[in-house]
Design a protein around this motif. Sequence first.
Motif, PDB file in Angstrom:
ATOM      1  N   UNK A  47       0.829  -1.198   0.000  1.00 46.95           N
ATOM      2  CA  UNK A  47       0.000   0.000   0.000  1.00 46.95           C
ATOM      3  C   UNK A  47       0.870   1.258   0.000  1.00 46.95           C
ATOM      4  N   UNK A  48       1.990   1.197   0.723  1.00 47.38           N
ATOM      5  CA  UNK A  48       2.907   2.335   0.798  1.00 47.38           C
ATOM      6  C   UNK A  48       4.093   2.089  -0.133  1.00 47.38           C
ATOM      7  N   UNK A  49       4.274   2.951  -1.107  1.00 51.15           N
ATOM      8  CA  UNK A  49       5.350   2.804  -2.090  1.00 51.15           C
ATOM      9  C   UNK A  49       6.456   3.837  -1.839  1.00 51.15           C
ATOM     10  N   UNK A  50       7.137   3.672  -0.717  1.00 54.60           N
ATOM     11  CA  UNK A  50       8.222   4.569  -0.340  1.00 54.60           C
ATOM     12  C   UNK A  50       9.488   3.754  -0.115  1.00 54.60           C
ATOM     13  N   UNK A  51      10.579   4.208  -0.708  1.00 56.24           N
ATOM     14  CA  UNK A  51      11.856   3.491  -0.658  1.00 56.24           C
ATOM     15  C   UNK A  51      12.889   4.331   0.084  1.00 56.24           C
ATOM     16  N   UNK A  52      13.669   3.680   0.955  1.00 54.34           N
ATOM     17  CA  UNK A  52      14.741   4.356   1.686  1.00 54.34           C
ATOM     18  C   UNK A  52      16.063   3.677   1.343  1.00 54.34           C
ATOM     19  N   UNK A  53      17.045   4.472   0.885  1.00 55.24           N
ATOM     20  CA  UNK A  53      18.338   3.935   0.472  1.00 55.24           C
ATOM     21  C   UNK A  53      19.469   4.562   1.279  1.00 55.24           C
ATOM     22  N   UNK A  54      20.413   3.737   1.746  1.00 58.86           N
ATOM     23  CA  UNK A  54      21.653   4.263   2.291  1.00 58.86           C
ATOM     24  C   UNK A  54      22.500   4.741   1.129  1.00 58.86           C
ATOM     25  N   UNK A  55      23.199   5.866   1.310  1.00 62.35           N
ATOM     26  CA  UNK A  55      23.964   6.411   0.184  1.00 62.35           C
ATOM     27  C   UNK A  55      25.419   6.689   0.513  1.00 62.35           C
ATOM     28  N   UNK A  56      25.923   6.146   1.621  1.00 60.49           N
ATOM     29  CA  UNK A  56      27.357   6.195   1.898  1.00 60.49           C
ATOM     30  C   UNK A  56      27.887   7.491   2.454  1.00 60.49           C
ATOM     31  N   UNK A  57      27.545   8.614   1.847  1.00 60.37           N
ATOM     32  CA  UNK A  57      28.101   9.898   2.279  1.00 60.37           C
ATOM     33  C   UNK A  57      27.177  11.024   1.840  1.00 60.37           C
ATOM     34  N   UNK A  58      27.339  12.171   2.473  1.00 56.92           N
ATOM     35  CA  UNK A  58      26.616  13.362   2.034  1.00 56.92           C
ATOM     36  C   UNK A  58      27.129  13.762   0.654  1.00 56.92           C
ATOM     37  N   UNK A  59      26.219  14.010  -0.266  1.00 52.41           N
ATOM     38  CA  UNK A  59      26.631  14.359  -1.633  1.00 52.41           C
ATOM     39  C   UNK A  59      27.350  15.701  -1.651  1.00 52.41           C
ATOM     40  N   UNK A  60      28.338  15.810  -2.518  1.00 58.13           N
ATOM     41  CA  UNK A  60      29.069  17.072  -2.647  1.00 58.13           C
ATOM     42  C   UNK A  60      28.221  18.113  -3.363  1.00 58.13           C
ATOM     43  N   UNK A  61      27.353  17.647  -4.270  1.00 59.15           N
ATOM     44  CA  UNK A  61      26.487  18.542  -5.030  1.00 59.15           C
ATOM     45  C   UNK A  61      25.453  17.698  -5.773  1.00 59.15           C
ATOM     46  N   UNK A  62      24.391  18.343  -6.237  1.00 60.76           N
ATOM     47  CA  UNK A  62      23.435  17.678  -7.122  1.00 60.76           C
ATOM     48  C   UNK A  62      23.540  18.238  -8.540  1.00 60.76           C
ATOM     49  N   UNK A  63      24.564  19.035  -8.778  1.00 60.24           N
ATOM     50  CA  UNK A  63      24.833  19.568 -10.105  1.00 60.24           C
ATOM     51  C   UNK A  63      25.669  18.533 -10.848  1.00 60.24           C
TER      52      UNK A  63
END
Length: 544
Positions: free
Chosen positions: A40-56
Motif C-alpha cells: 500500500x505504501x510505495x516509499x523506498x529508503x536507500x543508504x547512500x554512503x556519504x553526504x553528496x558534494x552537489x546535485x549539479x
Amino acid sequence: MERLKNKITQAVLLSVGLTLASTSFSTFAADVPAGTQLAKVQELVRGNGAEVASLDPHKTEGVPESHVIRDLLEGLVNQDSEGNTIPGVATSWETTDNKLFTFHLRKDAKWSNGDPVTAEDFVYSFKRVVDPVTASPYAWYLEMTNMVNAKEIIEGTADKETLGIKAIDPYTLQVTLTTAVPYFVKMMGHTTVKPVHKASIEKFGDKWTKPENFVGNGAFTVANWVVNERIELVPNNYYWDNAHTVLTKVTFLPIENQVAEMNRFLSGEIDITYELPNEHYKRLAKDHAESVSIPGNLCSYYYGFNNAKAPFNDVRVRKALSYAIDRNVITKFLLGQGQKPAYFLTPEIVAGFHPQMPAYGKLTQKQRVQEAKDLLSEAGFNKQNPLKFTLLYNTSENHKKIAAAIQSMWKKSLGVDVQLENQEWKTYLDTRRQGDFDVTRAGWCGDYNEASSFLSLMQSNNSSNDPKYNSAEYDQIMNKALLSTNDQERNALYAEAEVVLAKDMPIAPIYQYVKARLVNPHVGGFPTNNAEDKIFSKDLYIKQ
C-alpha cells in the motif's frame, strides 16, 4: 525481465564497435510483473554512503552523487537491468562512420516545471561542462569522447561555442567527433552528460540545486534536502514515462558507518544499503541470506601514490609499497565476499578486455616482500632511515579496516611508519584534487563498460589523475588506442598500457570490487546483473 530485442541488438552492436545504420526504438519502461501484489505504501529508503558534494551533474565526480542524480536527470540514453544501453531522452540515434552521431529526441520529454526538453538543452549543457568557468571535475570526460574542440575549450584555447554539438531542430541533436569512437553512445549514459535547465541556472546560479529552485527532467524531483541527514525525492509528474513510476517517495540517507547502516536496515528503516560491514558479512550471509546481494561490480580499489612528491617520485618506493600489500589477506580474510586480488587497474569484468597478469602478480607473497625490501633499501630507506608518510582515506569503517591492515603489513614487512588520516567525503575529494597527500585510498568505477574508462584515468591530461602520473610512453599508447576503431587492436594497446602501469606503479591496485549490500526482498525490480551498478528508482517498487 525480458527486454525488447531491438534494444539488446543496439547494445551488442555498440559493444563490439560496429557502425550503426539508422535505428529507431519504441518506448519501453520496466513494468511490474503480472500477479505481483504491491504494498500500500510505495516509499523506498536507500543508504547512500556519504553526504553528496552537489546535485549539479557538471560539478560532481562521486558515486553517492550519481546515485541521486540518476533519479533527478535523464540523459540521451539509460541502461536496463542487464546493463544494455536503451533510450533515454533520445528515442533513436544513427551514425555511418562513428564520428557524426545524430540523436532524435522524444517530443514528450519535459522538465519538472513543464518546459519541453529540447536539443538546445543538451547543447547548452555540454558546453557548460567544458567551459573552464564551470570548473567541472569531469570536464575531461567530454575530451575523452573526442568531441570536436572539447580539448581546446577545456584548455582555454578555443571558445565553448565551437564545441562539436548542435541542434538541427528542437528534437534533433548532432554531435561531431574528431575521430571515430565506436562506444560513444555508451558514454552518453554518464552523469556528466546529463542536461541541466538553463533558465534555472541563469536565475539562481549555484543555488539552483536547492529543493525550492530545482528543475530536472528525470523521473523524480527534489522535495527536501537536509544536509548530512537526508535527501527526499518525489515523482516528477511531467516525466514522459511517469505513468510507469510506482514509487511515491525515495529517500537517500548519507550513512558513512556501515554497522549503523546495517542496524537500521535490520530494524526495517532502510530498504537498500550502500554497502555492508565486512566483519558482519558471514553472519549476514547465514542469518539474512535473502537480503544479501553480491553482484560483480565494474570498479577497482587502489592506493594512489603522489608521483609528484618525494619520495613517491621514486618508482622503487612505489613498487616496494605495492609489492608488500598481501592482497589475498585483504580479499579472503578481511573482505571475503568474492572480491578478487588486483594486480592491474582494469577489472576483469570489463567487456571484451582480458588483462594479462604482470610478473609481480605471479610471485608468491614471500617473494614480493623480499623484492620490496630490496627496492626500499636501494631507495635509501632502512632501519636507520625508515620511510614515514601519511595514508589518506575517506571516512568509512571499511576503508579504515583496510588501511589499518595495510599499515600493519608495511610495518611488519618493511619497517615503514605510516600515519592514518581520514577525512569526510567532500574534504577528502578536495585534498586529493589539490595533491595535498602522500598516499591516498581511491576507487574507480567505470563510466562506461570499456577498458578506456579505467585506463584513461592515468593519462597526464586527465583532471581525475590525482596521483599526478605523467608518462609520455603511457600517453602515447592510450592516444593510439583511443584513435583505433578496431577492437582487437584497441585491446592489444590497452594490454600494453597495463604493462606500463605495472612497470611504473603510479598506483597500487588492491582488489576488484563486488557490490555487497543488503536489499530487502520486498524491493521489486532491483538490478542484479548491471556491472556499473546503475539503479534507477523509476524501475523499482515495493511488494507486499
